[in-house]
Design an enzyme around this catalytic site. Structure first.
Site, short mmCIF file in Angstrom:
data_model
loop_
_atom_site.label_atom_id
_atom_site.label_comp_id
_atom_site.label_asym_id
_atom_site.label_seq_id
_atom_site.Cartn_x
_atom_site.Cartn_y
_atom_site.Cartn_z
N ASN A 1 0.86 -1.19 0.00
CA ASN A 1 0.00 0.00 0.00
C ASN A 1 0.89 1.23 0.00
OD1 ASN A 1 -1.85 2.01 0.48
ND2 ASN A 1 -2.21 1.44 2.62
N LYS B 1 0.01 4.21 -0.13
CA LYS B 1 -0.70 5.35 0.49
C LYS B 1 -0.59 6.58 -0.42
CE LYS B 1 0.54 3.42 4.94
NZ LYS B 1 0.18 3.45 6.35
N HIS C 1 -9.39 0.43 4.98
CA HIS C 1 -8.10 0.70 5.61
C HIS C 1 -8.31 1.60 6.83
CE1 HIS C 1 -4.03 2.20 6.27
NE2 HIS C 1 -3.64 1.10 5.64
N GLU D 1 -6.82 4.09 7.87
CA GLU D 1 -6.75 5.54 7.61
C GLU D 1 -8.07 6.04 7.03
OE1 GLU D 1 -3.02 5.34 5.51
OE2 GLU D 1 -2.08 4.73 7.39
N GLU E 1 -5.05 -5.53 10.53
CA GLU E 1 -4.05 -4.48 10.75
C GLU E 1 -4.36 -3.74 12.05
OE1 GLU E 1 -2.19 -3.21 6.82
OE2 GLU E 1 -4.09 -2.18 6.90
N SER F 1 3.61 -2.18 10.20
CA SER F 1 5.07 -2.07 10.35
C SER F 1 5.82 -3.35 9.99
CB SER F 1 5.43 -1.58 11.75
OG SER F 1 4.88 -0.30 11.98
C1 PEP Z 1 -0.69 -0.13 5.77
O1 PEP Z 1 -0.72 0.97 5.27
O2 PEP Z 1 -1.60 -0.94 5.52
C2 PEP Z 1 0.40 -0.48 6.70
C3 PEP Z 1 0.39 -1.64 7.29
O3 PEP Z 1 1.39 0.46 6.87
P1 PEP Z 1 2.85 0.23 7.53
O4 PEP Z 1 3.41 -1.04 6.95
O5 PEP Z 1 3.63 1.44 7.13
O6 PEP Z 1 2.64 0.10 9.00
#
Ligand code: PEP
Length: 251
Positions: A12, A14, A96, A98, A167, A213
């Site tokens: 992703n 973003k 997601h 966000e 997540e 992460s």
């Molecule tokens: C994500 O955007 O779904 C995500 C898991 O971000 P990150 O790996 O940066 O934590």
């Protein structure tokens, strides 16, 4: 990872990218063949979706990061599942954290979007996950099961076109990864939920990804968990480390 489920790694991006950096990502993704037994899907910002779809080999899927629940109309700023399909992309990320927490998307809206996207012929990476405060209050199960229900209610017979991404919000973009044991524990609970509320077959066959992460250093340990069927990767998907993370499916 259970052998009957193909490992799946999503990237992703973003709201990141320029024409130059998109070309750099395409270059490291295509430098050498990726493992043929691992599904790889990248998710650029919507503006770059057609360009990335045209440049990447068909073996790498392309996802939009969001779409609306209608085909077309007076919805300024939105894109539709039909448009994503029209430019050749196969997937969309929905729900997601966000979108949920920065843009106020509700469980109900996300469920409707999932239903519309699937009925339009797109495949869906459906995201769920609890906030730190919810985890600390012992509410992880309650929150993720509720999110699952709103999604599942709209999937109908399309489960083979859905992957779930667990997540935990406290792990996204924070550098704070869930331990392999924490991830495995929730994935088992999710599979049990699918068994009870959908079917045994769907529980066995649906890929459940971990996101939060994930990086080149922790991917192999996470990916070795029996119910972790891959990853949804944010920050690290912009770097060549993403290829190491994809290969962690073989660790
Ligand atoms: C994500 O955007 O779904 C995500 C898991 O971000 P990150 O790996 O940066 O934590």
């Amino acid at each position: 990872m259970a052998s009957e489920r193909r490992f799946f790694v999503g990237g992703n991006w973003k709201m990141n990218g320029t024409k130059k950096s998109v070309d750099e990502i395409i270059a490291f993704l295509t430098k050498e063949p990726l493992p043929a037994d691992i599904d790889v899907v990248v998710s650029p910002p919507a503006l770059y979706v057609p360009y990335v779809r045209d440049k990447l080999p068909k073996g790498i899927g392309v996802a939009a990061q969001n779409c609306y629940k209608e085909t077309k109309g007076a919805f300024t700023g939105e894109i539709s599942a039909e448009m994503i399909k029209d430019v050749g992309a196969e997937w969309v990320i929905l729900g997601h954290s966000e979108r949920r927490h920065k843009f106020g998307e509700t469980d109900e809206l996300i469920g409707e979007k999932v239903g519309h996207a699937l009925n339009s012929g797109l495949k869906v990476i459906a995201c769920i996950g609890e906030l730190l405060s919810e985890r600390e209050a012992g509410k992880t199960e309650e929150v993720i099961f509720k999110q699952m229900k709103f999604i599942a209610d709209h999937v109908g017979g399309n489960w083979s076109s859905v992957v779930i991404a667990y997540e935990p919000v406290w792990a996204i973009g924070t550098g704070k990864t869930a331990t392999p044991e924490q991830a495995q524990q929730v994935h088992v609970q999710l599979r049990e939920w699918l068994k009870k509320n959908v079917s045994v077959d769907v529980a066995i066959q649906t890929r459940i990804l971990y996101g939060g992460s994930v990086n080149a250093g922790n991917a192999a340990d996470l990916g070795r968990q029996g119910d972790v069927d891959g990853f949804l990767v944010g920050g690290a998907s912009l770097k060549p480390d993403f290829v190491t993370i994809i290969k962690a499916g073989h660790a």
